[in-house]
Scaffold this motif. Structure first.
Motif, PDB file in Angstrom:
ATOM      1  N   ILE A   3     -61.957  28.818  27.105  1.00  0.00           N
ATOM      2  CA  ILE A   3     -61.356  29.522  26.438  1.00  0.00           C
ATOM      3  C   ILE A   3     -60.555  29.462  25.208  1.00  0.00           C
ATOM      4  O   ILE A   3     -59.555  30.263  24.847  1.00  0.00           O
ATOM      5  CB  ILE A   3     -60.434  30.480  27.445  1.00  0.00           C
ATOM      6  CG1 ILE A   3     -59.291  29.825  27.760  1.00  0.00           C
ATOM      7  CG2 ILE A   3     -61.086  30.559  28.861  1.00  0.00           C
ATOM      8  CD1 ILE A   3     -58.047  31.039  28.060  1.00  0.00           C
ATOM      9  N   GLU A   4     -60.829  28.039  23.909  1.00  0.00           N
ATOM     10  CA  GLU A   4     -60.103  28.262  23.228  1.00  0.00           C
ATOM     11  C   GLU A   4     -61.047  29.345  21.720  1.00  0.00           C
ATOM     12  O   GLU A   4     -61.904  29.537  21.837  1.00  0.00           O
ATOM     13  CB  GLU A   4     -60.064  27.226  22.715  1.00  0.00           C
ATOM     14  CG  GLU A   4     -59.589  26.118  23.416  1.00  0.00           C
ATOM     15  CD  GLU A   4     -57.713  26.261  23.644  1.00  0.00           C
ATOM     16  OE1 GLU A   4     -57.332  26.714  22.576  1.00  0.00           O
ATOM     17  OE2 GLU A   4     -57.267  26.218  24.627  1.00  0.00           O
ATOM     18  N   ALA A 370     -56.449  32.451  37.482  1.00  0.00           N
ATOM     19  CA  ALA A 370     -55.850  31.697  36.003  1.00  0.00           C
ATOM     20  C   ALA A 370     -56.631  31.950  34.874  1.00  0.00           C
ATOM     21  O   ALA A 370     -55.938  32.565  33.656  1.00  0.00           O
ATOM     22  CB  ALA A 370     -55.295  30.683  36.260  1.00  0.00           C
ATOM     23  N   ASP A 371     -57.919  31.610  34.675  1.00  0.00           N
ATOM     24  CA  ASP A 371     -58.794  31.834  33.838  1.00  0.00           C
ATOM     25  C   ASP A 371     -58.965  33.101  33.514  1.00  0.00           C
ATOM     26  O   ASP A 371     -59.260  33.514  32.698  1.00  0.00           O
ATOM     27  CB  ASP A 371     -59.913  30.787  33.839  1.00  0.00           C
ATOM     28  CG  ASP A 371     -59.150  29.053  33.455  1.00  0.00           C
ATOM     29  OD1 ASP A 371     -58.729  28.322  32.033  1.00  0.00           O
ATOM     30  OD2 ASP A 371     -60.400  28.168  33.746  1.00  0.00           O
ATOM     31  N   GLN A 373     -57.784  35.502  33.836  1.00  0.00           N
ATOM     32  CA  GLN A 373     -56.299  36.448  33.187  1.00  0.00           C
ATOM     33  C   GLN A 373     -56.456  35.814  31.668  1.00  0.00           C
ATOM     34  O   GLN A 373     -55.929  37.160  31.166  1.00  0.00           O
ATOM     35  CB  GLN A 373     -54.994  36.148  34.358  1.00  0.00           C
ATOM     36  CG  GLN A 373     -55.441  36.446  35.271  1.00  0.00           C
ATOM     37  CD  GLN A 373     -53.878  35.786  36.570  1.00  0.00           C
ATOM     38  OE1 GLN A 373     -53.015  34.412  36.030  1.00  0.00           O
ATOM     39  NE2 GLN A 373     -53.518  36.279  37.365  1.00  0.00           N
ATOM     40  N   ARG A 374     -56.750  34.802  31.861  1.00  0.00           N
ATOM     41  CA  ARG A 374     -55.799  34.596  29.995  1.00  0.00           C
ATOM     42  C   ARG A 374     -57.772  35.161  29.591  1.00  0.00           C
ATOM     43  O   ARG A 374     -57.382  35.651  28.170  1.00  0.00           O
ATOM     44  CB  ARG A 374     -55.991  32.631  30.263  1.00  0.00           C
ATOM     45  CG  ARG A 374     -55.112  31.959  30.672  1.00  0.00           C
ATOM     46  CD  ARG A 374     -55.157  30.739  29.760  1.00  0.00           C
ATOM     47  NE  ARG A 374     -55.422  29.679  30.790  1.00  0.00           N
ATOM     48  CZ  ARG A 374     -55.446  28.986  32.220  1.00  0.00           C
ATOM     49  NH1 ARG A 374     -54.335  29.190  32.203  1.00  0.00           N
ATOM     50  NH2 ARG A 374     -56.686  28.905  32.771  1.00  0.00           N
ATOM     51  N   LEU A 375     -58.860  34.740  29.945  1.00  0.00           N
ATOM     52  CA  LEU A 375     -59.708  35.458  29.235  1.00  0.00           C
ATOM     53  C   LEU A 375     -59.374  36.596  29.006  1.00  0.00           C
ATOM     54  O   LEU A 375     -59.793  37.656  28.437  1.00  0.00           O
ATOM     55  CB  LEU A 375     -61.472  35.878  30.638  1.00  0.00           C
ATOM     56  CG  LEU A 375     -62.067  34.069  29.925  1.00  0.00           C
ATOM     57  CD1 LEU A 375     -62.709  33.963  31.232  1.00  0.00           C
ATOM     58  CD2 LEU A 375     -62.511  33.620  28.550  1.00  0.00           C
ATOM     59  N   THR A 377     -56.493  38.732  28.897  1.00  0.00           N
ATOM     60  CA  THR A 377     -56.132  38.891  27.985  1.00  0.00           C
ATOM     61  C   THR A 377     -56.068  38.799  26.266  1.00  0.00           C
ATOM     62  O   THR A 377     -56.193  39.138  25.091  1.00  0.00           O
ATOM     63  CB  THR A 377     -54.398  38.004  28.117  1.00  0.00           C
ATOM     64  OG1 THR A 377     -53.912  37.883  29.439  1.00  0.00           O
ATOM     65  CG2 THR A 377     -53.518  38.475  26.915  1.00  0.00           C
ATOM     66  N   ALA A 378     -57.211  37.562  26.574  1.00  0.00           N
ATOM     67  CA  ALA A 378     -58.038  37.356  25.221  1.00  0.00           C
ATOM     68  C   ALA A 378     -58.923  38.627  24.284  1.00  0.00           C
ATOM     69  O   ALA A 378     -58.899  38.553  23.568  1.00  0.00           O
ATOM     70  CB  ALA A 378     -58.419  36.090  25.435  1.00  0.00           C
ATOM     71  N   HIS A 404     -54.947  40.684  36.723  1.00  0.00           N
ATOM     72  CA  HIS A 404     -53.378  40.640  37.057  1.00  0.00           C
ATOM     73  C   HIS A 404     -52.618  41.589  38.356  1.00  0.00           C
ATOM     74  O   HIS A 404     -51.593  41.270  38.796  1.00  0.00           O
ATOM     75  CB  HIS A 404     -52.922  41.278  35.933  1.00  0.00           C
ATOM     76  CG  HIS A 404     -53.309  40.446  34.683  1.00  0.00           C
ATOM     77  ND1 HIS A 404     -54.705  40.598  33.697  1.00  0.00           N
ATOM     78  CD2 HIS A 404     -52.497  38.919  33.872  1.00  0.00           C
ATOM     79  CE1 HIS A 404     -54.384  39.147  33.119  1.00  0.00           C
ATOM     80  NE2 HIS A 404     -52.908  38.520  32.775  1.00  0.00           N
ATOM     81  N   THR A 411     -51.079  28.339  42.067  1.00  0.00           N
ATOM     82  CA  THR A 411     -52.247  27.523  41.001  1.00  0.00           C
ATOM     83  C   THR A 411     -52.479  25.868  41.340  1.00  0.00           C
ATOM     84  O   THR A 411     -53.797  25.487  40.924  1.00  0.00           O
ATOM     85  CB  THR A 411     -51.816  28.080  39.491  1.00  0.00           C
ATOM     86  OG1 THR A 411     -50.368  27.191  39.763  1.00  0.00           O
ATOM     87  CG2 THR A 411     -51.568  29.552  38.880  1.00  0.00           C
TER      88      THR A 411
END
Length: 468
Positions: A3-4, A370-371, A373-375, A377-378, A404, A411
């Protein structure tokens, strides 16, 4: 999964927005369609009669542009792992490797292996994980929809909403189908369930339940795919729903808007949608269409034409419900590219991305909470708020929860726990339904080594208990 994001040279932003014009790839690049005319391509009858249903038909289409190892890989998956039989309409097939230029035998093999749409429409054995092909808690009906049937095919899961599964077939079969226990043909790995009642009796039982249940206001009409139901029968069912006073929202679920837009562009279908949309408006009912696109490449001018045709016919909205899939779209750029293609190019509202459900042989598609959630946000801040898709986890016995909203999350072991604020139809007398927590599980291969070892020990213990 990565997800960089890269910094856009023009904007300095992690995601450099550019308006992209939709393109219908040139289907004549494939040997089997070299002589296909535009009139044939835009014919729904031609599309349906030229679906790719097996390895032989794929070989007839692609010829030696794919190495034999790919065909063997696919044959093995069909024998040993596939939960869905092959069924790929030409429209969907044509969006795979759209930019690759054939250059002799085997020249499309690597591009085809790496193609995001191929990854979920034509899965091969080497895609699947060998360590954990299925999660230990995977199940055929992972959302327990059948447990909540109040009539055959009618799932009453949420307080005010029901899911009506009208039929068990689709114009295309996605490898990750959450209803793989019922939808499509049986495969060597999965003997599919069958509806028992006659179709007309099933549909009448659904409508009768809705008449008797004034707390329900929202019906998702699905299957399978409503595009596989003859339009007169679908129109009769929707009209019957509109006669039920308490129904205020009706959503028609169809992957065919993306995979077979030619269906929704037929004159009789457009006229029929206009009739039921007008009737819905006159009765104060919202009629919408929900479709399923997972990658920007599948959004073409024909898809945009079909979406516009439905909006012009009077449906309130056309919305997309994608699935978050590793190797397909589990990346901020891919999700934003798809969302903008839908919104700018086709007038389709990005709505949800579901985390892939815990069905058998699906671990290579699933990502961790977790991934997810990061996506989420991104992708915030780029799209209008009303068009920013929500990434949701469909938790068994709970339902859709934004990623979320988790109550607690280990985790290391990949175990998330969730609560809910309503009872399903099978929990009416359960005093603990609103206080207990419900578990969801990350793919084990995504965990740290200690967590993976914990699951290996757990799997060994479960196997021992099963033998006693």
């Amino acid at each position: 999964m990565s997800i960089e994001t890269s910094i856009g040279l023009e904007t300095g932003q992690p995601y450099p927005y550019r308006r992209v014009e939709l393109v219908e790839p040139d289907w004549t690049r494939f040997p089997g369609w070299r002589e296909v005319t535009r009139a044939e391509w835009e014919s729904v009858q031609w599309q349906r009669s030229h679906c790719v249903k097996n390895v032989k038909q794929l070989r007839d289409l692609m010829g030696d542009l794919l190495d034999e190892r790919f065909y063997a890989d696919l044959e093995r998956d069909q024998r040993e792992r596939a939960t869905m039989s092959m069924l790929v309409p030409p429209q969907m097939m044509n969006t795979m490797v759209p930019h690759a230029v054939p250059a002799g035998p085997g020249s499309l093999t690597e591009a085809f292996y790496g193609d995001p749409l191929r990854h979920y429409m034509i899965p091969v054995f080497s895609d699947r994980r060998t360590d954990w092909p299925s999660h230990p808690y995977a199940s055929r009906d992972s959302l327990h929809e059948h447990d909540m049937w109040v009539a055959e095919g009618l799932t009453h899961r949420y307080p005010t909403k029901v899911l009506a599964e009208l039929l068990p077939t689709c114009p295309q079969y996605c490898g990750h189908c959450t209803r793989m226990d019922l939808v499509g043909n049986s495969t060597p790995a999965v003997d599919k369930l069958k509806f028992l009642a006659k179709p007309n009796d099933r549909l009448e039982a659904m409508v009768d339940y809705l008449r008797r249940t004034p707390s329900v206001r929202d019906v998702v009409v699905s299957g399978g795919d409503v595009a596989n139901m003859p339009w007169p029968r679908l129109e009769a069912f929707v009209t019957a729903l509109l006669d039920v006073e308490n129904i205020r929202d009706i959503r028609l679920a169809t992957k065919a808007l993306v995979g077979l837009p030619q269906h929704w562009l037929q004159d009789d279908v457009r006229a029929g949608v206009e009739r039921v949309a007008g009737l819905a408006r006159s009765r104060g009912v919202s009629l919408a269409i929900h479709t399923h696109a997972n990658h920007a490449h599948s959004v073409t001018p024909l898809v945009a034409d079909a979406a516009r045709a439905m909006l012009e016919a009077g449906v309130r909205d056309v919305r997309n419900q994608g699935v978050l899939l590793d190797g397909v779209n589990a990346d901020p750029h891919a999700l934003l590219d798809l969302s903008f293609a839908l919104l700018d190019g086709a007038g389709v509202m990005p709505y949800y991305f579901y985390m892939c459900d815990m069905i058998p042989a699906a671990e290579h598609w699933r990502v961790s909470l977790a991934d997810a959630q990061r996506l989420q946000t991104a992708i915030m801040g780029y799209l209008p708020g009303f068009a920013t898709p929500r990434i949701v986890c469909d938790v068994p016995f709970v339902g859709k929860r934004w990623v979320h909203q988790v109550t607690s999350y280990d985790t290391d072991l990949g175990i998330s726990r969730w609560t809910k604020n309503y009872r399903t139809s099978i929990e009416a007398t359960d005093p603990e339904a609103l206080t207990r927590t419900y578990d969801y599980y990350d793919p084990i291969h995504s965990l740290p080594e200690a967590g993976q070892e914990w699951w290996r020990r757990r799997a060994g213990l479960d196997a021992q208990l099963a033998l006693t």
